[in-house]
Design an enzyme around this catalytic site. Structure first.
Site, PDB file in Angstrom:
ATOM      1  NE  ARG A   1      -2.228  -0.960   3.645  1.00 30.84           N
ATOM      2  CZ  ARG A   1      -2.737  -0.365   4.720  1.00 30.84           C
ATOM      3  NH1 ARG A   1      -3.892   0.253   4.644  1.00 30.84           N
ATOM      4  NH2 ARG A   1      -2.098  -0.396   5.866  1.00 30.84           N
TER       5      ARG A   1
ATOM      6  CE  LYS B   1       2.876  -7.465   5.254  1.00 34.07           C
ATOM      7  NZ  LYS B   1       2.840  -6.007   5.470  1.00 34.07           N
TER       8      LYS B   1
ATOM      9  NE  ARG C   1       4.387  -1.681  12.998  1.00 34.90           N
ATOM     10  CZ  ARG C   1       3.898  -1.701  11.757  1.00 34.90           C
ATOM     11  NH1 ARG C   1       2.679  -2.164  11.541  1.00 34.90           N
ATOM     12  NH2 ARG C   1       4.598  -1.276  10.738  1.00 34.90           N
TER      13      ARG C   1
END
Ligand code: ATP
Length: 242
Positions: A40, A104, A240
């Site tokens: 992004r 991730k 976060r």
């Protein structure tokens, strides 16, 4: 370069001789590797040859356009439910990441474009880490997850099953919107009940307990135990866990 960029370039084109023809139906583009993978807001998605499953699906979107903001969430559900069928448990991080063991594993980037005929297309880019070469790990600078244990033939199968799940979810999303995905997303939510911060370019905007998503895909955050939760829209903000 980027499978998203290549498909986006095929949506606006009118088919001049030197150009590939404009897309007319859902199209999948798979890359063995990407040299300019995107995240992004201009961030990079890094991968190395044979170290990732990277692909994009261009989809002529039939549903109401205001609903498109919820699409990354429906796509996340398709990825997580498909991986579960391969014995891989993952969780979803709002708005567009897939985590395994807290790191991730995969990212989703959805971009939109209009064709010359005014048709709106969604280009759904997905990158799933298969193996992480050391230099990539170092560049990213934090732990990342992978599917290294998955046999090579299972990767092809994973792509096939994922494509069928995405197609199914897209049709359902066009027809019914996010509603049917909300509970499924919330069951897979990585940070349910945990304290998180919402950042805008590194600056803390909010801190609170992450509850889950609402019916249009906003993240509900309890910032104060006595007041009603606030609803966060996915813009260019990051989340976060604290
Ligand atoms: P963040 O992960 O910082 O919360 P984000 O979800 O907004 O941000 P995206 O823009 O979706 O991130 O993805 C780009 C970011 O993902 C990069 O800035 C980098 O930190 C991370 N990244 C890049 N390549 C990989 C990869 N192969 N595996 C895991 N993470 C990656």
């Amino acid at each position: 370069g980027s499978t998203n960029a290549d498909l986006l370039a095929r949506i606006g084109t009118v088919g001049a001789d030197s150009m590939p023809p404009a897309l007319t139906r859902p199209t999948l583009l798979v890359a063995e590797t990407q040299t300019a993978g995107r995240g992004r807001a201009g961030r990079a998605w890094l991968s190395a040859p044979s170290a990732a499953l990277t692909f994009s699906l261009a989809w002529p979107f039939e549903g109401p356009l205001q609903g498109l903001v919820g699409l990354p969430l429906a796509v996340g559900v398709a990825i997580a439910e498909t991986l579960a069928g391969f014995g891989v448990d993952v969780q979803l991080k709002w708005p567009n990441d897939i985590l395994r063991f807290g790191s991730k594993l995969a990212g989703v980037l959805i971009e939109t474009a209009s064709s010359a005929q005014g048709k709106v297309w969604a280009v759904i880019g997905i990158g799933i880490n298969i193996a992480i070469p050391d230099e990539i790990r170092q560049q990213i600078g934090r732990d990342i997850a992978n599917l290294q244990a998955l046999a090579a033939q299972d990767r092809d199968l994973l792509l096939g099953v994922l494509l069928s799940s995405l197609t199914h979810n897209m049709q359902q999303f066009e027809r019914d919107g996010l509603a049917v995905f909300v509970e499924r997303w919330n069951r897979l939510h990585a940070y349910a009940g945990q304290t998180v911060v919402i950042l805008d370019h590194g600056k803390v905007l909010h801190e609170g307990t992450a509850l889950g998503i609402d019916r249009i895909g906003r993240l509900l955050l309890q910032t104060d135990k006595d007041s009603t939760p606030i609803a966060i829209m996915a813009g260019d903000i990051s989340l976060r866990v604290k």
